[in-house]
Write a protein that holds these residues in place. Structure first.
Motif, PDB file in Angstrom:
ATOM      1  N   GLN A 161    -112.160   1.928  29.730  1.00  0.00           N
ATOM      2  CA  GLN A 161    -113.410   1.970  28.891  1.00  0.00           C
ATOM      3  C   GLN A 161    -113.275   2.874  27.546  1.00  0.00           C
ATOM      4  OE1 GLN A 161    -116.035   4.308  31.744  1.00  0.00           O
ATOM      5  NE2 GLN A 161    -116.560   2.268  32.810  1.00  0.00           N
ATOM      6  N   SER A 162    -112.330   3.508  27.600  1.00  0.00           N
ATOM      7  CA  SER A 162    -112.176   4.169  26.070  1.00  0.00           C
ATOM      8  C   SER A 162    -111.499   3.441  25.099  1.00  0.00           C
ATOM      9  CB  SER A 162    -111.435   5.565  26.042  1.00  0.00           C
ATOM     10  OG  SER A 162    -110.248   5.174  26.549  1.00  0.00           O
ATOM     11  N   LYS A 163    -111.004   2.351  25.715  1.00  0.00           N
ATOM     12  CA  LYS A 163    -110.048   1.418  24.806  1.00  0.00           C
ATOM     13  C   LYS A 163    -110.863  -0.164  24.836  1.00  0.00           C
ATOM     14  CE  LYS A 163    -105.709   3.365  24.990  1.00  0.00           C
ATOM     15  NZ  LYS A 163    -104.304   3.218  24.788  1.00  0.00           N
ATOM     16  N   ASN A 164    -112.026   0.085  25.374  1.00  0.00           N
ATOM     17  CA  ASN A 164    -113.056  -1.214  25.597  1.00  0.00           C
ATOM     18  C   ASN A 164    -112.190  -2.548  25.998  1.00  0.00           C
ATOM     19  OD1 ASN A 164    -115.266   0.256  24.193  1.00  0.00           O
ATOM     20  ND2 ASN A 164    -114.172  -0.210  22.146  1.00  0.00           N
ATOM     21  N   ILE A 165    -111.350  -2.246  27.109  1.00  0.00           N
ATOM     22  CA  ILE A 165    -110.706  -3.152  27.846  1.00  0.00           C
ATOM     23  C   ILE A 165    -111.610  -3.524  29.230  1.00  0.00           C
ATOM     24  CG2 ILE A 165    -108.604  -4.176  28.871  1.00  0.00           C
ATOM     25  CD1 ILE A 165    -107.323  -2.056  27.160  1.00  0.00           C
ATOM     26  N   THR A 166    -112.057  -4.943  29.452  1.00  0.00           N
ATOM     27  CA  THR A 166    -112.779  -5.405  30.368  1.00  0.00           C
ATOM     28  C   THR A 166    -111.954  -5.628  31.749  1.00  0.00           C
ATOM     29  OG1 THR A 166    -112.526  -7.703  30.008  1.00  0.00           O
ATOM     30  CG2 THR A 166    -114.328  -6.603  28.828  1.00  0.00           C
ATOM     31  N   LEU A 167    -112.505  -5.338  32.852  1.00  0.00           N
ATOM     32  CA  LEU A 167    -111.969  -5.642  34.195  1.00  0.00           C
ATOM     33  C   LEU A 167    -111.264  -7.038  34.320  1.00  0.00           C
ATOM     34  CD1 LEU A 167    -114.138  -3.955  36.788  1.00  0.00           C
ATOM     35  CD2 LEU A 167    -112.183  -3.265  36.114  1.00  0.00           C
ATOM     36  N   THR A 168    -111.777  -7.915  33.584  1.00  0.00           N
ATOM     37  CA  THR A 168    -111.537  -9.590  33.535  1.00  0.00           C
ATOM     38  C   THR A 168    -110.264  -9.380  32.763  1.00  0.00           C
ATOM     39  OG1 THR A 168    -113.527 -10.020  33.987  1.00  0.00           O
ATOM     40  CG2 THR A 168    -111.947 -11.746  33.068  1.00  0.00           C
ATOM     41  N   ALA A 169    -110.021  -8.691  31.691  1.00  0.00           N
ATOM     42  CA  ALA A 169    -108.891  -8.859  30.760  1.00  0.00           C
ATOM     43  C   ALA A 169    -107.548  -8.236  31.596  1.00  0.00           C
ATOM     44  CB  ALA A 169    -109.112  -8.142  29.549  1.00  0.00           C
ATOM     45  N   VAL A 170    -108.027  -6.988  32.231  1.00  0.00           N
ATOM     46  CA  VAL A 170    -107.094  -6.246  33.082  1.00  0.00           C
ATOM     47  C   VAL A 170    -106.334  -7.134  34.174  1.00  0.00           C
ATOM     48  CG1 VAL A 170    -106.346  -4.501  34.560  1.00  0.00           C
ATOM     49  CG2 VAL A 170    -107.938  -4.088  32.499  1.00  0.00           C
ATOM     50  N   ALA A 171    -107.388  -7.909  35.022  1.00  0.00           N
ATOM     51  CA  ALA A 171    -106.881  -8.615  36.037  1.00  0.00           C
ATOM     52  C   ALA A 171    -106.150  -9.935  35.715  1.00  0.00           C
ATOM     53  CB  ALA A 171    -108.111  -9.203  36.486  1.00  0.00           C
ATOM     54  N   ARG A 172    -106.465 -10.398  34.293  1.00  0.00           N
ATOM     55  CA  ARG A 172    -105.764 -11.559  33.932  1.00  0.00           C
ATOM     56  C   ARG A 172    -104.398 -11.236  33.566  1.00  0.00           C
ATOM     57  NH1 ARG A 172    -108.766 -12.541  29.805  1.00  0.00           N
ATOM     58  NH2 ARG A 172    -110.325 -13.823  31.115  1.00  0.00           N
ATOM     59  N   HIS A 173    -104.281 -10.069  32.816  1.00  0.00           N
ATOM     60  CA  HIS A 173    -102.757  -9.459  32.679  1.00  0.00           C
ATOM     61  C   HIS A 173    -101.934  -9.269  33.630  1.00  0.00           C
ATOM     62  CE1 HIS A 173     -99.654  -7.429  30.210  1.00  0.00           C
ATOM     63  NE2 HIS A 173     -99.819  -6.583  31.236  1.00  0.00           N
ATOM     64  N   PHE A 174    -102.453  -8.828  34.948  1.00  0.00           N
ATOM     65  CA  PHE A 174    -101.576  -8.535  35.844  1.00  0.00           C
ATOM     66  C   PHE A 174    -101.956  -9.635  37.130  1.00  0.00           C
ATOM     67  CE2 PHE A 174    -102.411  -4.191  34.341  1.00  0.00           C
ATOM     68  CZ  PHE A 174    -101.150  -3.817  34.435  1.00  0.00           C
ATOM     69  N   GLY A 175    -102.460 -10.570  36.680  1.00  0.00           N
ATOM     70  CA  GLY A 175    -102.633 -11.859  37.846  1.00  0.00           C
ATOM     71  C   GLY A 175    -103.077 -11.466  39.171  1.00  0.00           C
ATOM     72  N   VAL A 176    -104.411 -10.516  38.927  1.00  0.00           N
ATOM     73  CA  VAL A 176    -104.874 -10.330  40.242  1.00  0.00           C
ATOM     74  C   VAL A 176    -106.537 -10.507  39.963  1.00  0.00           C
ATOM     75  CG1 VAL A 176    -103.101  -8.671  40.898  1.00  0.00           C
ATOM     76  CG2 VAL A 176    -105.279  -7.746  39.621  1.00  0.00           C
ATOM     77  N   TRP A 177    -107.158 -10.513  40.972  1.00  0.00           N
ATOM     78  CA  TRP A 177    -108.729 -10.494  40.977  1.00  0.00           C
ATOM     79  C   TRP A 177    -109.243  -9.179  40.343  1.00  0.00           C
ATOM     80  CZ3 TRP A 177    -111.001 -15.161  41.602  1.00  0.00           C
ATOM     81  CH2 TRP A 177    -110.333 -15.985  42.468  1.00  0.00           C
ATOM     82  N   PRO A 178    -110.465  -9.400  39.536  1.00  0.00           N
ATOM     83  CA  PRO A 178    -110.934  -8.229  39.059  1.00  0.00           C
ATOM     84  C   PRO A 178    -111.678  -7.175  39.888  1.00  0.00           C
ATOM     85  CG  PRO A 178    -112.059 -10.303  37.945  1.00  0.00           C
ATOM     86  CD  PRO A 178    -111.032 -10.709  38.852  1.00  0.00           C
ATOM     87  N   ALA A 179    -112.037  -7.785  41.247  1.00  0.00           N
ATOM     88  CA  ALA A 179    -112.166  -6.946  42.394  1.00  0.00           C
ATOM     89  C   ALA A 179    -110.993  -5.915  42.612  1.00  0.00           C
ATOM     90  CB  ALA A 179    -112.770  -7.704  43.484  1.00  0.00           C
ATOM     91  N   THR A 180    -109.923  -6.410  42.472  1.00  0.00           N
ATOM     92  CA  THR A 180    -108.526  -5.664  42.936  1.00  0.00           C
ATOM     93  C   THR A 180    -108.511  -4.352  41.996  1.00  0.00           C
ATOM     94  OG1 THR A 180    -107.420  -7.626  43.772  1.00  0.00           O
ATOM     95  CG2 THR A 180    -106.135  -5.592  43.192  1.00  0.00           C
ATOM     96  N   ILE A 181    -108.674  -4.670  40.736  1.00  0.00           N
ATOM     97  CA  ILE A 181    -108.704  -3.374  39.803  1.00  0.00           C
ATOM     98  C   ILE A 181    -109.704  -2.553  40.013  1.00  0.00           C
ATOM     99  CG2 ILE A 181    -108.526  -2.961  37.297  1.00  0.00           C
ATOM    100  CD1 ILE A 181    -106.197  -4.369  38.366  1.00  0.00           C
ATOM    101  N   SER A 182    -111.091  -3.038  40.162  1.00  0.00           N
ATOM    102  CA  SER A 182    -112.281  -2.155  40.448  1.00  0.00           C
ATOM    103  C   SER A 182    -111.928  -1.123  41.607  1.00  0.00           C
ATOM    104  CB  SER A 182    -113.461  -3.197  40.769  1.00  0.00           C
ATOM    105  OG  SER A 182    -114.524  -2.414  40.870  1.00  0.00           O
ATOM    106  N   THR A 183    -111.488  -2.045  42.826  1.00  0.00           N
ATOM    107  CA  THR A 183    -111.198  -1.080  44.000  1.00  0.00           C
ATOM    108  C   THR A 183    -109.953  -0.150  44.097  1.00  0.00           C
ATOM    109  OG1 THR A 183    -109.995  -2.686  44.898  1.00  0.00           O
ATOM    110  CG2 THR A 183    -112.094  -2.837  45.688  1.00  0.00           C
ATOM    111  N   LEU A 184    -109.243  -0.466  43.071  1.00  0.00           N
ATOM    112  CA  LEU A 184    -108.189   0.535  42.652  1.00  0.00           C
ATOM    113  C   LEU A 184    -108.681   1.674  41.670  1.00  0.00           C
ATOM    114  CD1 LEU A 184    -105.120   1.124  42.614  1.00  0.00           C
ATOM    115  CD2 LEU A 184    -105.039  -0.004  40.473  1.00  0.00           C
TER     116      LEU A 184
END
Length: 404
Positions: free
Chosen positions: A360-383
């Motif tokens: 959040q400090s770098k204004n990166i969304t869950l969707t952007a993270v999920a797209r980078h790692f090739g996973v669902w946004p829910a995976t990053i959220s639960t992590l």
């Protein structure tokens, strides 16, 4: 009651056996060569326990007491015996063949428990009370699920035979949509319609109440399990329910199980030889705690569907010609080994509390993270919330956020 007290009981070594019930317990005493000395019945109260200990001590030095039902009807006696420094061993119920041969009564069962303690056939220490709260929450959560399922089944069956107007209007609805609509009903029409609609409304409200109750109990259970054994709760595929079941099966003192093979056998996950002649194979175990076995099964299914290492393992075993049942048996055995390590050793759980603030400090969304790692946004959220553990992904994610 029989009595054949030795002339000099102070120097005699004796073994006790207890057949426990809700309001009474039957205590038997035998000598160190198996001879019957005496038996008597006592109440399941503090005074009754004290009288039972005095009765045992009057016949000699008590080496061990075998108790049937240490986690149920015999829990109070076991707790009191331990506070008096008595050694208590857990005794399994005699098998049916033995009961058919010698019969069944309170004295017979008590003497059988004493003989089991003497022979060493019963040598396991009883479970302690540290998981009593987890057991209570787990039982309540399971009963809420069962009651909710029963109410949902009743709704389905009533709609099948309901008047055509009711069935046509509400029978096509599914899941929570149907429950929400039925809970807001205002019964009207003739007597039959009012009775059916009132029943459906009552059942739907019951479903919603039980759903909320189960969610509350699950949150409390998750908190208790995580505090008791964070390593087990953090293992991949282990949720609050499965972690609670495995802790209840093992008890708060897992040192009572000497090896991980013993724990696997307790969970019914130890391979059983099924060879004959030229056939050399193993089959699934039908013994052990079936609830714990079901917990291992659910963990295996989760890992087979979403864990990359497990999926690669399944692919290799399938290519080697193993069936799905055989692969699941192997996975359950491996999971039992991992769970045993979590139960018996302190497992360090890497921290994840810094991941969400850093993102959040770098204004990166869950969707952007999920797209980078090739996973669902829910995976990053639960992590990030600690619901799912994936140490490799967490480490890679942290490094990526730091470099971003």
């Amino acid at each position: 009651m029989t009595s054949a007290v030795a002339e000099d009981p102070a120097g005699q070594v004796v073994f006790g056996g207890v057949d426990s019930h809700a309001d009474t317990l039957h205590v038997a005493v035998i000598s160190d060569n198996g001879g019957h000395l005496a038996d008597a019945e006592f109440t399941t109260t503090a005074a009754g326990y004290a009288a039972a200990f005095a009765f045992l001590g009057a016949h000699g030095h008590v080496r061990a007491i075998g108790v049937e039902g240490t986690s149920s009807y015999g829990a109070g006696f076991t707790r009191a015996a331990r506070s008096h420094a008595h050694r208590v061993v857990e005794v399994n119920r005699p098998d049916r063949a033995e009961r058919r041969r010698i019969g069944k009564s309170d004295p017979i069962d008590a003497y059988a428990a004493a003989r089991a303690a003497l022979s060493g056939r019963a040598s396991s220490a009883p479970k302690d009370d540290t998981v009593a709260g987890i057991r209570a929450l787990h039982n309540a959560a399971r009963s809420a699920v069962k009651a909710r399922t029963a109410a949902l089944n009743q709704i389905t069956h009533i709609l099948i035979t309901a008047p055509e107007a009711v069935r046509a209007k509400y029978g096509r609805l599914k899941g929570t949509d149907r429950t929400d609509v039925l809970a807001r009903l205002r019964p009207a029409g003739d007597a039959v319609h009012i009775a059916v609609l009132t029943t459906l409304k009552s059942l739907a409200r019951r479903v919603k109440e039980l759903t909320a109750e189960h969610e509350t109990l699950t949150r409390a259970l998750d908190s208790e399990v995580t505090a008791h054994n964070p390593g087990l709760r953090a293992a991949y595929g282990v949720g609050p329910d499965t972690a609670a079941q495995l802790l209840v099966t093992a008890g708060g003192n897992p040192d009572r199980m000497r090896t991980e093979a013993a724990f696997a056998a307790l969970c019914g996950a130890a391979p059983v030889p099924a060879s004959s002649g030229r056939t050399n194979r193993h089959r699934l175990s039908r013994g052990g705690d079936r609830a714990a076995n079901a917990a291992l099964y659910r963990i295996a299914l989760v890992r087979m569907s979403s864990d990359s290492r497990t999926r690669a393992y399944v692919t290799r075993q399938t290519a080697a010609g193993r069936t799905k049942k055989e692969i699941i048996r192997l996975l359950k055995r491996a999971i039992a080994r991992e769970v045993f390590r979590c139960l018996t050793t302190a497992v360090t759980v890497p921290g994840i509390a810094d991941l969400r603030p850093l993102r959040q400090s770098k204004n990166i969304t869950l969707t952007a993270v999920a797209r980078h790692f090739g996973v669902w946004p829910a995976t990053i959220s639960t992590l990030e919330r600690g619901i799912r553990r994936d140490d490799d992904l967490a480490s890679t994610y942290r490094d990526w956020l730091t470099a971003a």
